[in-house]
Design a protein around this motif. Structure first.
Motif, short mmCIF file in Angstrom:
data_model
loop_
_atom_site.label_atom_id
_atom_site.label_comp_id
_atom_site.label_asym_id
_atom_site.label_seq_id
_atom_site.Cartn_x
_atom_site.Cartn_y
_atom_site.Cartn_z
N VAL A 134 0.84 -1.20 0.00
CA VAL A 134 0.00 0.00 0.00
C VAL A 134 0.88 1.25 0.00
N LYS A 135 1.91 1.25 0.80
CA LYS A 135 2.80 2.41 0.92
C LYS A 135 3.42 2.79 -0.42
N ASP A 136 3.68 1.80 -1.27
CA ASP A 136 4.29 2.06 -2.58
C ASP A 136 3.38 2.88 -3.51
N TYR A 137 2.09 2.87 -3.26
CA TYR A 137 1.14 3.60 -4.11
C TYR A 137 0.94 5.06 -3.68
N ILE A 138 1.47 5.42 -2.53
CA ILE A 138 1.25 6.76 -1.97
C ILE A 138 2.40 7.67 -2.34
N ARG A 139 2.06 8.82 -2.92
CA ARG A 139 3.14 9.75 -3.27
C ARG A 139 3.24 10.85 -2.21
N THR A 140 4.42 11.44 -2.17
CA THR A 140 4.68 12.52 -1.23
C THR A 140 4.82 13.82 -2.00
N PHE A 192 -7.07 3.36 9.42
CA PHE A 192 -6.46 4.38 8.57
C PHE A 192 -5.52 3.71 7.58
N ILE A 193 -5.27 4.39 6.47
CA ILE A 193 -4.23 3.92 5.56
C ILE A 193 -2.87 4.32 6.11
N VAL A 194 -2.72 5.61 6.46
CA VAL A 194 -1.42 6.16 6.86
C VAL A 194 -1.46 6.63 8.30
N ASP A 195 -0.41 6.31 9.04
CA ASP A 195 -0.18 6.86 10.36
C ASP A 195 1.07 7.74 10.28
N LEU A 196 0.98 8.94 10.84
CA LEU A 196 2.14 9.83 10.98
C LEU A 196 2.50 9.82 12.47
N PRO A 197 3.28 8.83 12.92
CA PRO A 197 3.51 8.65 14.35
C PRO A 197 4.16 9.84 15.04
N ARG A 208 1.18 13.38 2.34
CA ARG A 208 1.06 11.99 1.88
C ARG A 208 -0.24 11.87 1.09
N ASP A 209 -0.09 11.80 -0.23
CA ASP A 209 -1.22 11.85 -1.16
C ASP A 209 -1.71 10.45 -1.50
N VAL A 210 -2.90 10.10 -1.01
CA VAL A 210 -3.46 8.78 -1.27
C VAL A 210 -4.28 8.72 -2.55
N THR A 211 -4.43 9.83 -3.27
CA THR A 211 -5.21 9.79 -4.51
C THR A 211 -4.56 8.87 -5.54
N THR A 212 -3.24 8.73 -5.49
CA THR A 212 -2.56 7.80 -6.40
C THR A 212 -2.89 6.36 -6.04
N LEU A 213 -3.09 6.08 -4.77
CA LEU A 213 -3.53 4.75 -4.32
C LEU A 213 -4.96 4.50 -4.80
N PHE A 214 -5.85 5.48 -4.61
CA PHE A 214 -7.24 5.33 -5.02
C PHE A 214 -7.38 5.12 -6.53
N ALA A 215 -6.50 5.74 -7.30
CA ALA A 215 -6.58 5.68 -8.76
C ALA A 215 -6.16 4.33 -9.32
N PHE A 254 -6.10 0.20 -4.62
CA PHE A 254 -7.31 0.53 -3.88
C PHE A 254 -7.93 -0.71 -3.25
N ARG A 255 -8.02 -1.78 -4.03
CA ARG A 255 -8.57 -3.03 -3.50
C ARG A 255 -7.72 -3.54 -2.35
N MET A 256 -6.39 -3.47 -2.51
CA MET A 256 -5.48 -3.91 -1.45
C MET A 256 -5.72 -3.13 -0.16
N ALA A 257 -5.87 -1.82 -0.29
CA ALA A 257 -6.08 -0.97 0.89
C ALA A 257 -7.39 -1.33 1.58
N VAL A 258 -8.46 -1.44 0.83
CA VAL A 258 -9.77 -1.77 1.42
C VAL A 258 -9.72 -3.13 2.10
N ASP A 259 -9.17 -4.13 1.41
CA ASP A 259 -9.08 -5.47 1.98
C ASP A 259 -8.25 -5.48 3.26
N GLN A 260 -7.12 -4.77 3.25
CA GLN A 260 -6.26 -4.75 4.44
C GLN A 260 -6.88 -3.96 5.58
N MET A 261 -7.67 -2.94 5.27
CA MET A 261 -8.34 -2.19 6.33
C MET A 261 -9.43 -3.04 7.00
N LEU A 262 -10.05 -3.93 6.23
CA LEU A 262 -11.09 -4.81 6.76
C LEU A 262 -10.53 -5.96 7.58
#
Length: 176
Positions: free
Chosen positions: A4-10, A147-152, A22-29, A34-42
């Protein structure tokens, strides 16, 4: 194999100088991303009863709708002040760039309903904390926050966990 992290641009210096956005629109596109993110969030909630998914404005709507569809549950948006047409309750909060107010319809969640809160990014935790407050004021029981991204470095996870919330994030980025 991509994560998932590989799909997110900075994006540097957005929305302010010194911020690494951290722009997740590239992940959504990307359909696989996108499927990976939804499946992993579930995944952490497999086998648990969830009655409704709450999405936090605005990217949480995209994720929340997809997750609610997969779970066969309803979806409830928590929106910025003045965007919902019915009677609402509101919550004021601070976020990393200022202050805001979010609202939910006062009949959107029934007492005892089990709720999963979803958003794209956990930074200071202000938006999520406001969402948690609204859900709890309506009598909802929070199953977890995903969440997709955590900024610890901004402390949001610790803030939510100190409230007794179970927090799941798919990846983390260091820095602001």
């Amino acid at each position: 194999m991509k994560t998932v992290k590989d799909y997110i641009r900075t994006i540097v210096d957005f929305p302010h100088e010194g911020i690494l956005f951290r722009d997740v629109t590239t992940l959504f596109a990307d359909p696989r991303g996108f499927r990976m993110a939804v499946d992993q969030m579930l995944h952490p909630y497999a086998g648990q009863r969830i009655d409704v998914v709450v999405g936090l404005e605005a990217r949480g709507f995209i994720l929340g709708g997809a997750i609610a569809h997969q779970l066969g549950t309803g979806f409830v948006p928590i929106r910025k002040k003045g965007k919902l047409p019915g009677t609402t309750i509101s919550q004021h909060y601070k976020l990393e760039y200022g202050e805001a107010i979010v609202e939910v319809h006062d009949d959107a969640i029934q007492a005892g309903q089990r709720v999963l809160i979803v958003d794209d990014l956990l930074a200071t935790g202000g938006t999520a904390e406001a969402g948690i407050s609204l859900v709890e004021r309506l009598g909802g029981v929070i199953v977890g926050c995903a969440f997709i991204v955590d900024l610890p470095d901004l402390g949001g996870r610790q803030r939510l966990e100190a409230m007794g919330m179970e927090v799941h994030a798919l990846c983390a980025f260091e820095g602001l």
